[in-house]
Design a protein around this motif. Sequence first.
Motif, PDB file in Angstrom:
ATOM      1  N   THR A  27     -23.050   4.909 -23.619  1.00  0.00           N
ATOM      2  CA  THR A  27     -23.535   5.245 -24.948  1.00  0.00           C
ATOM      3  C   THR A  27     -23.941   6.706 -25.018  1.00  0.00           C
ATOM      4  OG1 THR A  27     -24.338   2.983 -25.280  1.00  0.00           O
ATOM      5  CG2 THR A  27     -25.242   4.679 -26.725  1.00  0.00           C
ATOM      6  N   HIS A  28     -23.459   7.393 -26.046  1.00  0.00           N
ATOM      7  CA  HIS A  28     -23.811   8.785 -26.295  1.00  0.00           C
ATOM      8  C   HIS A  28     -24.604   8.859 -27.596  1.00  0.00           C
ATOM      9  CE1 HIS A  28     -20.917   9.977 -23.166  1.00  0.00           C
ATOM     10  NE2 HIS A  28     -20.130   9.060 -23.681  1.00  0.00           N
ATOM     11  N   ASP A  29     -24.872  10.055 -28.033  1.00  0.00           N
ATOM     12  CA  ASP A  29     -25.581  10.257 -29.294  1.00  0.00           C
ATOM     13  C   ASP A  29     -24.583  10.166 -30.442  1.00  0.00           C
ATOM     14  OD1 ASP A  29     -27.356  10.857 -31.287  1.00  0.00           O
ATOM     15  OD2 ASP A  29     -27.466  13.006 -30.846  1.00  0.00           O
ATOM     16  N   GLY A  30     -24.344   8.944 -30.926  1.00  0.00           N
ATOM     17  CA  GLY A  30     -23.460   8.791 -32.070  1.00  0.00           C
ATOM     18  C   GLY A  30     -22.161   8.071 -31.787  1.00  0.00           C
ATOM     19  N   TRP A  31     -21.807   7.893 -30.513  1.00  0.00           N
ATOM     20  CA  TRP A  31     -20.574   7.156 -30.233  1.00  0.00           C
ATOM     21  C   TRP A  31     -20.691   6.481 -28.868  1.00  0.00           C
ATOM     22  CZ3 TRP A  31     -21.044  12.251 -28.992  1.00  0.00           C
ATOM     23  CH2 TRP A  31     -20.519  12.685 -27.769  1.00  0.00           C
ATOM     24  N   VAL A  32     -19.717   5.622 -28.571  1.00  0.00           N
ATOM     25  CA  VAL A  32     -19.713   4.888 -27.311  1.00  0.00           C
ATOM     26  C   VAL A  32     -18.355   5.089 -26.644  1.00  0.00           C
ATOM     27  CG1 VAL A  32     -20.116   2.671 -26.190  1.00  0.00           C
ATOM     28  CG2 VAL A  32     -21.217   3.157 -28.380  1.00  0.00           C
ATOM     29  N   THR A  33     -18.365   5.337 -25.343  1.00  0.00           N
ATOM     30  CA  THR A  33     -17.152   5.686 -24.608  1.00  0.00           C
ATOM     31  C   THR A  33     -16.817   4.642 -23.552  1.00  0.00           C
ATOM     32  OG1 THR A  33     -17.433   8.068 -24.922  1.00  0.00           O
ATOM     33  CG2 THR A  33     -16.145   7.384 -23.021  1.00  0.00           C
ATOM     34  N   LEU A  34     -15.522   4.393 -23.393  1.00  0.00           N
ATOM     35  CA  LEU A  34     -15.013   3.641 -22.250  1.00  0.00           C
ATOM     36  C   LEU A  34     -14.253   4.607 -21.350  1.00  0.00           C
ATOM     37  CD1 LEU A  34     -13.605   0.324 -23.786  1.00  0.00           C
ATOM     38  CD2 LEU A  34     -15.853   0.734 -22.779  1.00  0.00           C
ATOM     39  N   GLU A  35     -14.741   4.794 -20.152  1.00  0.00           N
ATOM     40  CA  GLU A  35     -14.047   5.609 -19.161  1.00  0.00           C
ATOM     41  C   GLU A  35     -13.257   4.705 -18.224  1.00  0.00           C
ATOM     42  OE1 GLU A  35     -17.155   7.769 -17.277  1.00  0.00           O
ATOM     43  OE2 GLU A  35     -17.488   9.127 -18.974  1.00  0.00           O
ATOM     44  N   ARG A  36     -12.105   5.205 -17.766  1.00  0.00           N
ATOM     45  CA  ARG A  36     -11.231   4.475 -16.842  1.00  0.00           C
ATOM     46  C   ARG A  36     -10.713   3.169 -17.431  1.00  0.00           C
ATOM     47  NH1 ARG A  36     -11.272   6.965 -11.937  1.00  0.00           N
ATOM     48  NH2 ARG A  36     -12.952   8.486 -11.609  1.00  0.00           N
ATOM     49  N   ALA A  37     -10.577   3.125 -18.734  1.00  0.00           N
ATOM     50  CA  ALA A  37      -9.914   1.979 -19.358  1.00  0.00           C
ATOM     51  C   ALA A  37      -8.410   2.061 -19.183  1.00  0.00           C
ATOM     52  CB  ALA A  37     -10.268   1.913 -20.843  1.00  0.00           C
ATOM     53  N   THR A  38      -7.906   3.263 -18.928  1.00  0.00           N
ATOM     54  CA  THR A  38      -6.487   3.477 -18.673  1.00  0.00           C
ATOM     55  C   THR A  38      -6.317   3.891 -17.209  1.00  0.00           C
ATOM     56  OG1 THR A  38      -6.199   5.863 -19.032  1.00  0.00           O
ATOM     57  CG2 THR A  38      -6.490   4.473 -20.994  1.00  0.00           C
ATOM     58  N   PRO A  39      -5.104   3.909 -16.684  1.00  0.00           N
ATOM     59  CA  PRO A  39      -4.901   4.353 -15.299  1.00  0.00           C
ATOM     60  C   PRO A  39      -5.260   5.819 -15.071  1.00  0.00           C
ATOM     61  CG  PRO A  39      -3.047   3.026 -16.021  1.00  0.00           C
ATOM     62  CD  PRO A  39      -3.879   3.304 -17.243  1.00  0.00           C
ATOM     63  N   ASP A  40      -5.368   6.604 -16.139  1.00  0.00           N
ATOM     64  CA  ASP A  40      -5.703   8.019 -16.018  1.00  0.00           C
ATOM     65  C   ASP A  40      -7.212   8.190 -16.165  1.00  0.00           C
ATOM     66  OD1 ASP A  40      -6.103  10.785 -16.340  1.00  0.00           O
ATOM     67  OD2 ASP A  40      -4.123  11.036 -17.239  1.00  0.00           O
ATOM     68  N   PRO A  41      -7.931   8.649 -15.129  1.00  0.00           N
ATOM     69  CA  PRO A  41      -9.387   8.766 -15.213  1.00  0.00           C
ATOM     70  C   PRO A  41      -9.862   9.821 -16.206  1.00  0.00           C
ATOM     71  CG  PRO A  41      -8.573   9.794 -13.196  1.00  0.00           C
ATOM     72  CD  PRO A  41      -7.410   9.077 -13.810  1.00  0.00           C
ATOM     73  N   LEU A  42      -8.958  10.683 -16.675  1.00  0.00           N
ATOM     74  CA  LEU A  42      -9.351  11.737 -17.614  1.00  0.00           C
ATOM     75  C   LEU A  42      -9.282  11.280 -19.072  1.00  0.00           C
ATOM     76  CD1 LEU A  42      -7.568  14.828 -16.005  1.00  0.00           C
ATOM     77  CD2 LEU A  42      -9.923  14.035 -15.664  1.00  0.00           C
ATOM     78  N   ILE A  43      -8.673  10.125 -19.329  1.00  0.00           N
ATOM     79  CA  ILE A  43      -8.503   9.655 -20.701  1.00  0.00           C
ATOM     80  C   ILE A  43      -9.610   8.667 -21.055  1.00  0.00           C
ATOM     81  CG2 ILE A  43      -6.991   8.437 -22.303  1.00  0.00           C
ATOM     82  CD1 ILE A  43      -4.630   9.435 -20.657  1.00  0.00           C
ATOM     83  N   GLU A  44     -10.279   8.917 -22.179  1.00  0.00           N
ATOM     84  CA  GLU A  44     -11.357   8.050 -22.630  1.00  0.00           C
ATOM     85  C   GLU A  44     -10.947   7.305 -23.893  1.00  0.00           C
ATOM     86  OE1 GLU A  44     -14.511  10.729 -23.483  1.00  0.00           O
ATOM     87  OE2 GLU A  44     -15.008  11.120 -21.383  1.00  0.00           O
ATOM     88  N   LEU A  45     -11.617   6.183 -24.150  1.00  0.00           N
ATOM     89  CA  LEU A  45     -11.567   5.526 -25.447  1.00  0.00           C
ATOM     90  C   LEU A  45     -12.933   5.737 -26.086  1.00  0.00           C
ATOM     91  CD1 LEU A  45      -9.803   2.126 -24.608  1.00  0.00           C
ATOM     92  CD2 LEU A  45      -8.773   4.335 -25.168  1.00  0.00           C
ATOM     93  N   ASP A  46     -12.957   6.422 -27.227  1.00  0.00           N
ATOM     94  CA  ASP A  46     -14.208   6.776 -27.892  1.00  0.00           C
ATOM     95  C   ASP A  46     -14.353   5.990 -29.187  1.00  0.00           C
ATOM     96  OD1 ASP A  46     -14.925   8.647 -25.944  1.00  0.00           O
ATOM     97  OD2 ASP A  46     -13.799  10.246 -26.925  1.00  0.00           O
ATOM     98  N   PHE A  47     -15.429   5.229 -29.311  1.00  0.00           N
ATOM     99  CA  PHE A  47     -15.692   4.388 -30.474  1.00  0.00           C
ATOM    100  C   PHE A  47     -16.825   5.009 -31.284  1.00  0.00           C
ATOM    101  CE2 PHE A  47     -13.812   1.889 -27.163  1.00  0.00           C
ATOM    102  CZ  PHE A  47     -12.936   1.032 -27.810  1.00  0.00           C
TER     103      PHE A  47
END
Length: 225
Positions: free
Chosen positions: A148-168
């Motif tokens: 959880t961040h200030d204003g959004w929520v992130t999923l890290e390592r949801a993909t095989p690439d550790p640099l790609i995030e899913l930001d909600f």
Amino acid sequence: MSLATWKDLCIDALEPDTMGAFWAPVLGLERDVVKPHATALLGSAPYQRVWVNHVDRPKTVKHRVHLDVATAAIEDLVALGATVVAPMEETGLGWTLMADPEGGEFCAFLRDPADLPAYRLRAVGVDCADAAAQAAWWGEVFGVTPTTHDGWVTLERATPDPLIELDFAPVPEPRQGPNRVHWDVTGEVRPLLERGATVLWEMPDWRVLADPEGNEFCVFPPPRA
């Protein structure tokens, strides 16, 4: 334990060839026309594949799901056919809001040319009525814990690439109509339905489901042993 694994991305387009020609260099991929109504963009790994699929409906509302990309210069994207919607110098944000040739929004993040990755997808952004709930649901699907961040929520390592995030991110406007960007997963359908997904329609090789907020995604069966 995950319920599904990331497979690839899909972008709906009125003209797949034109949009494929645009998105290939933006994302650092190679264009490969494989069938009449779709263009495949290929990278060095299978998870980097992006399908640009033909639809007959034009874009009418802001993208509910959009791509964040890395670039050495905003001018490079403009030269490829993008337009600047909101420069970061004016918004004070860390990115420039842009539109692709069919008006679809995406965000561009500047990177030093020496640090620019070959695959330039940085994140996938998702507008939500309830960002925390959506991130928790997809976190269970992919077997990762939301941050959880200030204003959004992130999923890290949801993909095989550790640099790609899913930001909600939470937004006030309701979802209207089908998304023009979605991701595909590999997994079993039943566990997803048991946790709140719904079936939209069935195809010979995959099923189209919707997550709890109605966002479409495609489920492909795992490879047979």
